[in-house]
Write an enzyme that holds these catalytic residues in place. Structure first.
Site, mmCIF file in Angstrom:
data_model
loop_
_atom_site.group_PDB
_atom_site.id
_atom_site.type_symbol
_atom_site.label_atom_id
_atom_site.label_comp_id
_atom_site.label_asym_id
_atom_site.label_seq_id
_atom_site.Cartn_x
_atom_site.Cartn_y
_atom_site.Cartn_z
ATOM 1 N N TYR A 184 0.844 -1.208 0.000
ATOM 2 C CA TYR A 184 0.000 0.000 0.000
ATOM 3 C C TYR A 184 0.877 1.256 0.000
ATOM 4 C CZ TYR A 184 -3.850 3.050 1.651
ATOM 5 O OH TYR A 184 -4.791 4.035 1.794
ATOM 6 N N LYS A 187 1.046 4.131 -2.795
ATOM 7 C CA LYS A 187 0.659 5.512 -2.454
ATOM 8 C C LYS A 187 1.821 6.484 -2.651
ATOM 9 C CE LYS A 187 -3.659 4.808 -1.409
ATOM 10 N NZ LYS A 187 -4.711 5.372 -2.274
HETATM 11 P P1 NAP Z 1 -13.478 2.142 0.858
HETATM 12 O O1 NAP Z 1 -14.510 2.644 1.784
HETATM 13 O O2 NAP Z 1 -12.955 0.763 1.012
HETATM 14 O O3 NAP Z 1 -13.993 2.355 -0.638
HETATM 15 C C1 NAP Z 1 -13.167 2.006 -1.718
HETATM 16 C C2 NAP Z 1 -13.946 2.193 -2.993
HETATM 17 O O4 NAP Z 1 -13.088 1.833 -4.077
HETATM 18 C C3 NAP Z 1 -15.156 1.297 -3.079
HETATM 19 O O5 NAP Z 1 -16.227 2.057 -3.549
HETATM 20 C C4 NAP Z 1 -14.758 0.219 -4.080
HETATM 21 O O6 NAP Z 1 -15.871 -0.203 -4.863
HETATM 22 C C5 NAP Z 1 -13.789 0.969 -4.957
HETATM 23 N N1 NAP Z 1 -12.844 0.097 -5.644
HETATM 24 C C6 NAP Z 1 -11.950 -0.766 -5.110
HETATM 25 N N2 NAP Z 1 -11.257 -1.382 -6.073
HETATM 26 C C7 NAP Z 1 -11.720 -0.877 -7.247
HETATM 27 C C8 NAP Z 1 -11.384 -1.086 -8.600
HETATM 28 N N3 NAP Z 1 -10.442 -1.969 -8.961
HETATM 29 N N4 NAP Z 1 -12.051 -0.392 -9.556
HETATM 30 C C9 NAP Z 1 -12.996 0.507 -9.221
HETATM 31 N N5 NAP Z 1 -13.362 0.755 -7.949
HETATM 32 C C10 NAP Z 1 -12.728 0.069 -6.977
HETATM 33 O O7 NAP Z 1 -12.179 3.085 0.884
HETATM 34 P P2 NAP Z 1 -11.978 4.605 1.388
HETATM 35 O O8 NAP Z 1 -11.542 4.541 2.796
HETATM 36 O O9 NAP Z 1 -13.119 5.460 0.991
HETATM 37 O O10 NAP Z 1 -10.685 4.976 0.526
HETATM 38 C C11 NAP Z 1 -10.759 5.736 -0.659
HETATM 39 C C12 NAP Z 1 -9.340 6.147 -1.041
HETATM 40 O O11 NAP Z 1 -8.758 6.895 0.029
HETATM 41 C C13 NAP Z 1 -8.414 4.948 -1.271
HETATM 42 O O12 NAP Z 1 -7.535 5.231 -2.338
HETATM 43 C C14 NAP Z 1 -7.644 4.861 0.038
HETATM 44 O O13 NAP Z 1 -6.393 4.262 -0.120
HETATM 45 C C15 NAP Z 1 -7.532 6.322 0.410
HETATM 46 N N6 NAP Z 1 -7.281 6.563 1.828
HETATM 47 C C16 NAP Z 1 -8.149 6.113 2.778
HETATM 48 C C17 NAP Z 1 -7.870 6.335 4.123
HETATM 49 C C18 NAP Z 1 -8.788 5.864 5.220
HETATM 50 O O14 NAP Z 1 -8.383 5.903 6.394
HETATM 51 N N7 NAP Z 1 -10.004 5.459 4.936
HETATM 52 C C19 NAP Z 1 -6.702 7.037 4.478
HETATM 53 C C20 NAP Z 1 -5.849 7.473 3.478
HETATM 54 C C21 NAP Z 1 -6.148 7.253 2.146
HETATM 55 P P3 NAP Z 1 -16.278 -1.753 -5.092
HETATM 56 O O15 NAP Z 1 -16.824 -2.271 -3.781
HETATM 57 O O16 NAP Z 1 -17.277 -1.676 -6.166
HETATM 58 O O17 NAP Z 1 -14.996 -2.464 -5.481
#
Ligand code: NAP
Length: 247
Positions: A156, A160
């Site tokens: 990851y 990133k």
């Molecule tokens: P999340 O709740 O797990 O949602 C991830 C989304 O990405 C889901 O809607 C999923 O849809 C979609 N997805 C995954 N693989 C995919 C693919 N191959 N093609 C298209 N869609 C895909 O994650 P989140 O926490 O909102 O995170 C969003 C972004 O923020 C990510 O890049 C994550 O690394 C980043 N981020 C998150 C955090 C945190 O603490 N939450 C912190 C730093 C950065 P499906 O179910 O349809 O696959």
């Protein structure tokens, strides 16, 4: 200053979490939104219904962005519906957390393919449109982990960190075509991804955050909006929205 009103915005992984908050923020500003998802059709359709209920224009498009052909199809579907694309928000991301000792080649490849290569695939597909119209804004959702590293997240963190390097290179190459490229680096953010973290680890996490709490998806979405609407002279940057956990 760029306008969201009438702009066409593609948000990958927008069925829940940070992606759905970005889609809502864009729609609230008057943008037409493409809500991308890979597997979860129901939640993505619910986001679209919510946006339409409040007078917005939105469609859901299924595409696994870790596959170059499907990423290209996402941009084609956008053009077919709205004729052009103004903003690409690469947000879709996954985690497969293991220490290096236990991290398999497939665990590595799957995360890098989705979280880094997928960002390149969508950018590559959108680029001819941005270059043709001599404008475009690209936001890539990275993470504080891409700057700082994190125990059990080598795949990851590498992806990133790679995003931040991709953003800088794309910003240098595309500036002459009036295209800006920026990253946002959220800290721990209250989403489904974060709910997977065990409670005792969450307690330790909050103790490490100077502002004393995890962030919200809306706080990340507002930063994305800032970069799009007020960020005309910002390119190649990576904006921290992390409560001070990494400076
Ligand atoms: P999340 O709740 O797990 O949602 C991830 C989304 O990405 C889901 O809607 C999923 O849809 C979609 N997805 C995954 N693989 C995919 C693919 N191959 N093609 C298209 N869609 C895909 O994650 P989140 O926490 O909102 O995170 C969003 C972004 O923020 C990510 O890049 C994550 O690394 C980043 N981020 C998150 C955090 C945190 O603490 N939450 C912190 C730093 C950065 P499906 O179910 O349809 O696959």
């Amino acid at each position: 200053m760029a306008k969201l009103e009438g702009a066409v915005v593609v948000v990958t992984g927008a069925g829940r979490g940070i992606g759905s908050a970005i889609a809502e923020e864009m729609s609230a500003g008057g943008a037409s939104v493409v809500v991308n998802y890979a597997k979860s059709a129901g939640p993505a359709e619910e986001v679209v219904a919510r946006l339409r209920d409040t007078g917005g224009r939105a469609i859901a498009v299924q595409a696994d962005v870790s596959d170059a052909t499907q990423a290209a199809r996402l941009i084609e579907a956008t053009i077919a519906e709205y004729d052009h694309i103004d903003v690409l928000v690469n947000n879709a991301g996954i985690t497969i957390d293991r220490t290096l000792k236990n991290l398999g080649v497939e665990d590595w490849n799957t995360v890098v393919q989705t979280n880094l290569s997928g960002y390149f695939y969508t950018l590559k597909a959108a680029l001819p449109h941005f270059l043709g119209q001599k404008s475009g804004k690209v936001i890539m959702v990275s993470s504080f982990v891409g700057k700082m590293g994190n125990f059990g997240q080598a795949n990851y963190a590498a992806a990133k960190g790679g995003i931040i390097a991709l953003v800088k290179t794309a910003a240098i190459e595309l500036a002459r075509s009036n295209i800006t490229v920026n990253a946002v680096c959220p800290g721990f953010t209250e989403t489904e991804m974060y709910t997977q973290v065990p409670d005792h680890v969450k307690e330790q996490i909050v103790k490490r955050i100077p502002l004393g709490r995890v962030g919200t998806s809306q706080e990340v979405a507002r930063a994305v909006r800032y970069l799009i609407v007020d960020g005309d002279y910002i390119t190649g940057s990576s904006l921290d929205i992390n409560g001070g956990i990494y400076m």
